[in-house]
Design a protein around this motif. Sequence first.
Motif, PDB file in Angstrom:
ATOM      1  N   ASP A  65       4.192  -6.123  -5.090  1.00  0.00           N
ATOM      2  CA  ASP A  65       3.387  -5.265  -4.364  1.00  0.00           C
ATOM      3  C   ASP A  65       3.387  -3.631  -4.484  1.00  0.00           C
ATOM      4  N   SER A  66       2.616  -3.077  -5.093  1.00  0.00           N
ATOM      5  CA  SER A  66       2.698  -1.751  -5.245  1.00  0.00           C
ATOM      6  C   SER A  66       3.044  -0.920  -3.742  1.00  0.00           C
ATOM      7  N   ARG A  67       2.573  -1.341  -2.707  1.00  0.00           N
ATOM      8  CA  ARG A  67       2.570  -0.885  -1.442  1.00  0.00           C
ATOM      9  C   ARG A  67       4.077  -1.101  -0.936  1.00  0.00           C
ATOM     10  N   HIS A  68       4.605  -2.306  -1.211  1.00  0.00           N
ATOM     11  CA  HIS A  68       6.042  -2.557  -0.753  1.00  0.00           C
ATOM     12  C   HIS A  68       6.818  -3.057  -1.867  1.00  0.00           C
ATOM     13  N   PRO A  69       6.919  -2.523  -2.891  1.00  0.00           N
ATOM     14  CA  PRO A  69       7.551  -2.921  -4.062  1.00  0.00           C
ATOM     15  C   PRO A  69       9.031  -3.625  -3.777  1.00  0.00           C
ATOM     16  N   HIS A  70       9.576  -4.545  -4.245  1.00  0.00           N
ATOM     17  CA  HIS A  70      10.941  -5.048  -4.458  1.00  0.00           C
ATOM     18  C   HIS A  70      11.570  -5.096  -5.693  1.00  0.00           C
ATOM     19  N   LEU A  71      10.724  -5.091  -6.722  1.00  0.00           N
ATOM     20  CA  LEU A  71      11.083  -5.008  -8.219  1.00  0.00           C
ATOM     21  C   LEU A  71      11.369  -3.676  -8.904  1.00  0.00           C
ATOM     22  N   ILE A  72      10.352  -3.143  -8.951  1.00  0.00           N
ATOM     23  CA  ILE A  72      10.016  -1.737  -9.438  1.00  0.00           C
ATOM     24  C   ILE A  72       9.769  -0.669  -8.517  1.00  0.00           C
ATOM     25  N   THR A  73      10.807   0.038  -8.101  1.00  0.00           N
ATOM     26  CA  THR A  73      10.585   1.076  -6.998  1.00  0.00           C
ATOM     27  C   THR A  73      10.329   2.465  -7.813  1.00  0.00           C
ATOM     28  N   THR A  74       9.645   3.534  -7.117  1.00  0.00           N
ATOM     29  CA  THR A  74       9.360   4.758  -7.367  1.00  0.00           C
ATOM     30  C   THR A  74      10.289   5.507  -6.364  1.00  0.00           C
TER      31      THR A  74
END
Length: 123
Positions: free
Chosen positions: A98-107
């Motif tokens: 989920d781009s709003r709550h990422p858990h794999l790839i974070t910015t």
Amino acid sequence: MAGRGKRRSAAPWPAYILLVIQVQDIRVDPETRRVWRGEEEVRMSRKEYDLLYKLICNAGTIVSRDELMQDVWATRFWTSSKTIDVHLGWVRRKIGDDSRHPHLITTVRGKGLRFELGSVAVL
């Protein structure tokens, strides 16, 4: 000559061995360029795979956008300010991050992107 046995041949496998890389529930096979989320295979374009591979190989560390442009797009200049973001969005969708709550790839704002070694706490 006494004391000398037969000479053993080299190992039956190549000097290099490509292993499947797994971080969290994402598996990447560099030899076949295949990706799985859990038991389900995820189809990716060449650039999507290259982006994911660069990030997962550096899991736990921040990869700068400059590094991504150089290693994934083989360029030192920005073709577009949104190139990485667009491809990252496609990768995230395909692996269920989920781009709003990422858990794999974070910015990491101002630094780059990081493939997380484990679950990210939502603050």
